[in-house]
Design a protein around this motif. Structure first.
Motif, PDB file in Angstrom:
ATOM      1  N   GLU A  55       0.829  -1.209   0.000  1.00 19.21           N
ATOM      2  CA  GLU A  55       0.000   0.000   0.000  1.00 19.21           C
ATOM      3  C   GLU A  55       0.862   1.257   0.000  1.00 19.21           C
ATOM      4  OE1 GLU A  55      -2.094  -3.471   1.463  1.00 19.21           O
ATOM      5  OE2 GLU A  55      -0.260  -2.491   2.183  1.00 19.21           O
ATOM      6  N   LEU A  56       1.917   1.253   0.809  1.00 17.37           N
ATOM      7  CA  LEU A  56       2.826   2.400   0.838  1.00 17.37           C
ATOM      8  C   LEU A  56       3.615   2.476  -0.470  1.00 17.37           C
ATOM      9  CD1 LEU A  56       4.078   4.789   2.284  1.00 17.37           C
ATOM     10  CD2 LEU A  56       5.637   3.213   3.449  1.00 17.37           C
ATOM     11  N   LEU A  57       3.954   1.334  -1.015  1.00 15.17           N
ATOM     12  CA  LEU A  57       4.655   1.286  -2.299  1.00 15.17           C
ATOM     13  C   LEU A  57       3.847   1.989  -3.382  1.00 15.17           C
ATOM     14  CD1 LEU A  57       7.203  -0.190  -3.736  1.00 15.17           C
ATOM     15  CD2 LEU A  57       5.448  -1.750  -4.581  1.00 15.17           C
ATOM     16  N   MET A  58       2.531   1.752  -3.395  1.00 16.02           N
ATOM     17  CA  MET A  58       1.665   2.387  -4.390  1.00 16.02           C
ATOM     18  C   MET A  58       1.653   3.903  -4.213  1.00 16.02           C
ATOM     19  SD  MET A  58      -1.565  -0.271  -4.615  1.00 16.02           S
ATOM     20  CE  MET A  58      -2.415   0.828  -5.747  1.00 16.02           C
ATOM     21  N   LYS A  59       1.632   4.375  -2.969  1.00 17.65           N
ATOM     22  CA  LYS A  59       1.648   5.818  -2.735  1.00 17.65           C
ATOM     23  C   LYS A  59       2.962   6.418  -3.244  1.00 17.65           C
ATOM     24  CE  LYS A  59      -0.139   7.666   0.942  1.00 17.65           C
ATOM     25  NZ  LYS A  59      -1.399   8.246   0.461  1.00 17.65           N
ATOM     26  N   LEU A  60       4.056   5.690  -3.037  1.00 22.12           N
ATOM     27  CA  LEU A  60       5.350   6.179  -3.496  1.00 22.12           C
ATOM     28  C   LEU A  60       5.457   6.122  -5.020  1.00 22.12           C
ATOM     29  CD1 LEU A  60       7.661   4.606  -0.756  1.00 22.12           C
ATOM     30  CD2 LEU A  60       7.056   7.023  -1.026  1.00 22.12           C
ATOM     31  N   GLN A  61       4.838   5.112  -5.637  1.00 20.03           N
ATOM     32  CA  GLN A  61       4.838   5.041  -7.098  1.00 20.03           C
ATOM     33  C   GLN A  61       4.103   6.222  -7.715  1.00 20.03           C
ATOM     34  OE1 GLN A  61       3.196   1.065  -7.560  1.00 20.03           O
ATOM     35  NE2 GLN A  61       5.181   0.240  -8.197  1.00 20.03           N
ATOM     36  N   ASP A  62       3.069   6.702  -7.015  1.00 18.43           N
ATOM     37  CA  ASP A  62       2.271   7.820  -7.526  1.00 18.43           C
ATOM     38  C   ASP A  62       2.801   9.185  -7.084  1.00 18.43           C
ATOM     39  OD1 ASP A  62       0.587   5.970  -8.691  1.00 18.43           O
ATOM     40  OD2 ASP A  62      -0.806   5.933  -6.997  1.00 18.43           O
ATOM     41  N   PHE A  63       3.867   9.177  -6.301  1.00 17.49           N
ATOM     42  CA  PHE A  63       4.373  10.426  -5.717  1.00 17.49           C
ATOM     43  C   PHE A  63       4.988  11.328  -6.788  1.00 17.49           C
ATOM     44  CE2 PHE A  63       7.583  13.123  -3.773  1.00 17.49           C
ATOM     45  CZ  PHE A  63       6.923  13.629  -2.672  1.00 17.49           C
ATOM     46  N   ARG A  64       4.586  12.594  -6.751  1.00 16.95           N
ATOM     47  CA  ARG A  64       5.160  13.609  -7.643  1.00 16.95           C
ATOM     48  C   ARG A  64       5.514  14.833  -6.807  1.00 16.95           C
ATOM     49  NH1 ARG A  64       1.531  15.084 -12.567  1.00 16.95           N
ATOM     50  NH2 ARG A  64       0.202  15.766 -10.840  1.00 16.95           N
ATOM     51  N   ASP A  65       6.711  15.325  -6.972  1.00 16.33           N
ATOM     52  CA  ASP A  65       7.187  16.457  -6.178  1.00 16.33           C
ATOM     53  C   ASP A  65       6.268  17.661  -6.309  1.00 16.33           C
ATOM     54  OD1 ASP A  65       8.871  18.089  -4.611  1.00 16.33           O
ATOM     55  OD2 ASP A  65       9.926  18.792  -6.403  1.00 16.33           O
ATOM     56  N   GLU A  66       5.774  17.901  -7.523  1.00 12.60           N
ATOM     57  CA  GLU A  66       4.941  19.088  -7.756  1.00 12.60           C
ATOM     58  C   GLU A  66       3.615  19.048  -6.992  1.00 12.60           C
ATOM     59  OE1 GLU A  66       4.823  16.572 -11.627  1.00 12.60           O
ATOM     60  OE2 GLU A  66       6.256  17.102 -10.041  1.00 12.60           O
ATOM     61  N   ASP A  67       3.220  17.863  -6.527  1.00 17.03           N
ATOM     62  CA  ASP A  67       1.988  17.756  -5.742  1.00 17.03           C
ATOM     63  C   ASP A  67       2.202  18.118  -4.275  1.00 17.03           C
ATOM     64  OD1 ASP A  67       0.632  16.904  -7.992  1.00 17.03           O
ATOM     65  OD2 ASP A  67       0.931  14.772  -7.549  1.00 17.03           O
ATOM     66  N   TYR A  68       3.453  18.324  -3.881  1.00 17.13           N
ATOM     67  CA  TYR A  68       3.760  18.551  -2.465  1.00 17.13           C
ATOM     68  C   TYR A  68       4.568  19.825  -2.261  1.00 17.13           C
ATOM     69  CZ  TYR A  68       2.010  13.854  -1.754  1.00 17.13           C
ATOM     70  OH  TYR A  68       1.204  12.743  -1.705  1.00 17.13           O
ATOM     71  N   LEU A  69       4.300  20.801  -3.076  1.00 20.75           N
ATOM     72  CA  LEU A  69       4.958  22.094  -2.911  1.00 20.75           C
ATOM     73  C   LEU A  69       4.562  22.703  -1.565  1.00 20.75           C
ATOM     74  CD1 LEU A  69       4.480  23.559  -6.514  1.00 20.75           C
ATOM     75  CD2 LEU A  69       6.475  22.356  -5.572  1.00 20.75           C
ATOM     76  N   GLY A  70       5.525  23.252  -0.864  1.00 20.66           N
ATOM     77  CA  GLY A  70       5.246  23.834   0.445  1.00 20.66           C
ATOM     78  C   GLY A  70       5.315  22.843   1.585  1.00 20.66           C
ATOM     79  N   ILE A  71       5.567  21.557   1.278  1.00 26.54           N
ATOM     80  CA  ILE A  71       5.691  20.510   2.299  1.00 26.54           C
ATOM     81  C   ILE A  71       7.162  20.144   2.446  1.00 26.54           C
ATOM     82  CG2 ILE A  71       5.033  18.170   2.986  1.00 26.54           C
ATOM     83  CD1 ILE A  71       2.721  20.139   2.944  1.00 26.54           C
ATOM     84  N   ASP A  72       7.625  20.080   3.693  1.00 26.03           N
ATOM     85  CA  ASP A  72       9.022  19.711   3.952  1.00 26.03           C
ATOM     86  C   ASP A  72       9.197  18.261   4.397  1.00 26.03           C
ATOM     87  OD1 ASP A  72      10.037  22.152   3.270  1.00 26.03           O
ATOM     88  OD2 ASP A  72      10.488  22.814   5.310  1.00 26.03           O
ATOM     89  N   GLY A  73       8.146  17.672   4.969  1.00 23.32           N
ATOM     90  CA  GLY A  73       8.297  16.315   5.493  1.00 23.32           C
ATOM     91  C   GLY A  73       6.995  15.543   5.494  1.00 23.32           C
ATOM     92  N   ILE A  74       7.106  14.211   5.428  1.00 27.41           N
ATOM     93  CA  ILE A  74       5.930  13.333   5.419  1.00 27.41           C
ATOM     94  C   ILE A  74       6.115  12.244   6.473  1.00 27.41           C
ATOM     95  CG2 ILE A  74       4.502  11.764   4.048  1.00 27.41           C
ATOM     96  CD1 ILE A  74       5.464  13.244   1.541  1.00 27.41           C
ATOM     97  N   TYR A  75       5.103  12.091   7.321  1.00 23.27           N
ATOM     98  CA  TYR A  75       5.103  11.034   8.331  1.00 23.27           C
ATOM     99  C   TYR A  75       4.514   9.754   7.746  1.00 23.27           C
ATOM    100  CZ  TYR A  75       6.213  14.258  12.162  1.00 23.27           C
ATOM    101  OH  TYR A  75       6.830  15.152  12.994  1.00 23.27           O
ATOM    102  N   PHE A  76       5.202   8.633   7.961  1.00 25.08           N
ATOM    103  CA  PHE A  76       4.682   7.309   7.609  1.00 25.08           C
ATOM    104  C   PHE A  76       4.109   6.651   8.860  1.00 25.08           C
ATOM    105  CE2 PHE A  76       7.986   6.499   3.968  1.00 25.08           C
ATOM    106  CZ  PHE A  76       7.430   7.547   3.246  1.00 25.08           C
ATOM    107  N   ASN A  77       3.141   5.776   8.668  1.00 27.00           N
ATOM    108  CA  ASN A  77       2.553   5.015   9.766  1.00 27.00           C
ATOM    109  C   ASN A  77       3.316   3.697   9.912  1.00 27.00           C
ATOM    110  OD1 ASN A  77       0.871   4.202  11.806  1.00 27.00           O
ATOM    111  ND2 ASN A  77      -0.988   4.141  10.580  1.00 27.00           N
ATOM    112  N   ARG A  78       3.727   3.358  11.129  1.00 26.82           N
ATOM    113  CA  ARG A  78       4.527   2.160  11.365  1.00 26.82           C
ATOM    114  C   ARG A  78       3.744   1.099  12.133  1.00 26.82           C
ATOM    115  NH1 ARG A  78       9.095   2.082  15.887  1.00 26.82           N
ATOM    116  NH2 ARG A  78       7.159   1.892  17.094  1.00 26.82           N
ATOM    117  N   LYS A  79       3.919  -0.152  11.716  1.00 25.55           N
ATOM    118  CA  LYS A  79       3.469  -1.306  12.492  1.00 25.55           C
ATOM    119  C   LYS A  79       4.705  -1.990  13.064  1.00 25.55           C
ATOM    120  CE  LYS A  79      -0.880  -2.615  10.198  1.00 25.55           C
ATOM    121  NZ  LYS A  79      -1.588  -3.717   9.472  1.00 25.55           N
TER     122      LYS A  79
END
Length: 283
Positions: free
Chosen positions: A91-115
């Motif tokens: 599931e996280l892999l899919m989010k990373l596959q779809d990740f584009r820098d231009e969609d996160y302008l103004g963001i410096d960091g992203i928290y991941f959920n850990r199990k």
């Protein structure tokens, strides 16, 4: 090329590293591994997966991560910092596959959920889930918090967001042997006791601003500011009650109860005993 690179710490991780590298292989992202002197197949595994490797002697996790972020020429706009015993879920892999820098302008960091897993058991209770860790940050902007000896975190100056869906799984298979766990945490207790003594002497402060309603790290900083004011010896007892009964750690079964007792009580009691010993020596 993806918008991010992976940076990983390793030391004799032939048991864990293949799981992690296989879980991110489909992303075709640059992988950098900072090793601290592995004598098993760790370096061969890195070569098999095409990772770039550098060496730095280990002192503690925050300093090792600081070295890792400064040992490689990372050209992607984002960096993801992972430990060798972690795995990226599909599931996280899919989010990373779809990740584009231009969609996160103004963001410096992203928290991941850990199990987190212990002896094959998912630690769902005791305050261990959900657990949000700042793992993805803008290259050159995120840095390692050097104001703690053991607890590691990345810090960014700007805005962060949290990905609640998709996970990183964390399970240190070496800790299935209780002797390894105890030896490891006995070593960690030395680091924490020395750190807290410096805090008592006002030689160390928190990098992250304590804030109850802030981001996950600001909330942890707030809780630690309370913890450091509690009486030595009493606070491990209070924390065990909190973990077991208020946060329902008792529902995690035999393995989970063992973990909460060891990590929530035994480890912190040893830290307090060592702090008292250091204070006595100081006097």
């Amino acid at each position: 090329m993806p918008a991010y690179s992976f940076v990983i710490l390793s030391y004799n991780e032939e048991l864990h590293l293949p799981r992690l590298l296989q879980s991110i292989k489909a992303l075709n992202a640059p992988v950098y591994v900072l090793d601290s002197g592995s004598t098993d197949r760790t370096l061969a595994i890195c070569e098999e997966f095409g990772a770039t490797v550098a060496y730095h002697p280990f002192e503690n996790h925050p300093k090792q991560w600081h070295a890792a972020l400064n040992s490689f020429q990372i050209h992607t706009p984002w960096t993801i910092g992972l430990d060798s015993d972690q795995i990226v879920t599909p599931e996280l892999l899919m989010k990373l596959q779809d990740f584009r820098d231009e969609d996160y302008l103004g963001i410096d960091g992203i928290y991941f959920n850990r199990k987190n897993y212990f002896k094959g058991k998912w630690l769902r209770f005791g305050g261990f889930y959900p657990k949000y860790l700042l793992k993805m940050f803008r290259t050159g902007i995120g840095y390692s918090d050097l104001n703690e000896n053991m607890d590691h975190r990345f810090v960014v100056p700007g805005k962060t967001i949290t990905w609640k869906d998709g996970h990183i799984l964390e399970e240190n298979l070496k800790e299935n042997e209780i002797s390894f766990w105890i030896t490891k945490h006995n070593r960690y207790s030395d680091l924490v006791a020395a750190e807290e003594l410096e805090r008592i002497n006002q030689l160390r402060s928190q990098t992250v601003k304590p804030k109850f309603f802030g981001n996950p790290d600001e909330r942890i900083a707030w809780m630690k500011s309370i913890w450091w004011k509690l009486p030595l010896g009493l606070r491990p007892c209070l924390y065990l009650i909190y973990r077991m009964f208020i946060r329902l750690g008792i529902l995690d079964g035999k393995a989970g109860i063992l973990f909460h007792f060891l990590q929530g009580f035994w480890f912190r009691l040893i830290v307090d005993v060592k702090i008292k010993e250091l204070l006595k020596k100081g006097r």
